[in-house]
Enzyme design. Structure first.
Site, PDB file in Angstrom:
ATOM      1  CE  LYS A  51      40.936  64.556 -14.881  1.00 24.95           C
ATOM      2  NZ  LYS A  51      41.987  65.643 -14.964  1.00 24.95           N
ATOM      3  CD  GLN A  95      42.473  69.059 -15.595  1.00 26.97           C
ATOM      4  OE1 GLN A  95      41.840  68.296 -14.679  1.00 26.97           O
ATOM      5  NE2 GLN A  95      43.207  68.741 -16.538  1.00 26.97           N
ATOM      6  CG  ASP A 118      47.275  64.169 -11.577  1.00 26.50           C
ATOM      7  OD1 ASP A 118      46.571  63.014 -12.312  1.00 26.50           O
ATOM      8  OD2 ASP A 118      47.208  65.123 -12.195  1.00 26.50           O
TER       9      ASP A 118
END
Ligand code: NAP
Length: 279
Positions: A51, A95, A118
């Protein structure tokens, strides 16, 4: 035809960089993504590395906050809330999975919907289901980009999605439905999976079982998107038996270099969207 998500992802990141350059020329700042990583799970470390690299190419500022696996729920949530209040942060990515003992749902709820790049918050999931603008989860968004950018006709087609997870199967099924496909969702309790799959013009496979879908599941000329990530004898492979199915499908994505890079490219798209929404 084998369609490499890695190549589409490269184009998307270049397009984002071009847009950001335009904003910089106007004297504006770069978009900023804050990644919160807890613990040292090797897979998570590797995803975060990917990322960070993607942000560099896309001209997105990326700050990684790496926390100890022993952090308390309260301290983690405080850090998320601070990032949420920070005006210079456009998107926040927590995450997953979190180390044992930490509550993911509670931690995720501290990210406001406007920064939830997300697309995993209850608010953004709800917006998908009432067809309102919001952040779509990255893997389903990446799958839809593969289909659209490869010129796959979706409307009126029979789409079969194997897997009904909150992360992949369910949202991608809704996104296909919104594009007017006739959608069937299958799962571990589905009967006669093979004959359902044989009717699919578009087959999305998100099960997590190595090479589960063999040629006898696939209609000639079908579009096959393999979401699965499995490790067999130390090598990555998908849920589809690629070697068997590639001769039957009109379009197939490989693993690796298929859906995975598109998930990261979608995170870049969502971060740019968060930034542009604020502008
Ligand atoms: P998940 O939450 O474990 O869901 C798996 C789904 O597959 C469930 O709905 C399950 O049915 C169904 N299933 C399992 N065995 C089946 C069978 N024999 N026949 C039919 N359906 C079956 O997994 P996920 O998060 O959706 O991920 C799926 C795969 O995609 C994994 O390999 C994961 O690593 C990969 N993935 C890749 C990316 C990427 O960026 N490339 C992103 C996310 C996930 P039930 O609901 O009945 O249990």
């Amino acid at each position: 035809m084998v369609v490499y998500g890695s190549e589409i992802a490269k184009s998307i990141k270049e397009e984002i960089a071009l847009k950001v350059s335009g904003y910089l020329d106007k004297g504006l700042r770069k978009p900023k993504l804050k990644v919160i990583l807890v613990g040292d799970n090797p897979a998570s470390l590797s995803y975060v590395k990917g990322k960070v690299k993607a942000c560099e190419v896309s001209l997105i500022d990326c700050e990684v906050v790496h926390l100890s696996k022993d952090i308390s729920q309260d301290d983690l949530e405080d850090i998320i809330l601070k990032a949420d209040q920070d005006e210079t942060v456009d998107g926040i990515l927590l995450q997953l999975p979190l180390p044992e003992g930490l509550n993911e749902r509670s931690a995720l709820s501290k990210i406001s919907p406007q920064k939830d790049v997300d697309g995993l918050s209850v608010d953004n999931k709800g917006k998908l289901f009432i067809k309102e603008d919001g952040f779509r989860p990255c893997t389903p968004l990446g799958i839809m980009e593969i289909l659209k950018r490869s010129g796959v006709k979706i409307a009126s087609k029979n789409a079969v999605v194997i897997g009904r997870s909150q992360l992949v199967g369910l949202p991608v099924a809704k996104m296909l439905l919104d594009e007017n496909a006739t959608v069937t969702i299958c799962h571990s309790k589905s009967e006669d999976l093979k004959s359902i799959c044989q009717k699919a013009d578009i087959l999305i496979v998100a099960i997590g079982k190595a090479k589960f879908i063999t040629s006898d599941y696939v209609k000639k000329g079908a579009v096959v998107i393999d979401v699965g990530v499995n490790r067999v004898d130390g090598k990555l492979c998908g849920d589809v038996d690629f070697e068997e199915v590639k001769g039957i499908a009109s379009l197939i994505t490989p693993v690796p270099k298929g859906v995975g890079p598109m998930t990261i490219a979608s995170l870049m798209l969502n971060t740019l969207k968060a930034y542009e929404d604020k502008l």
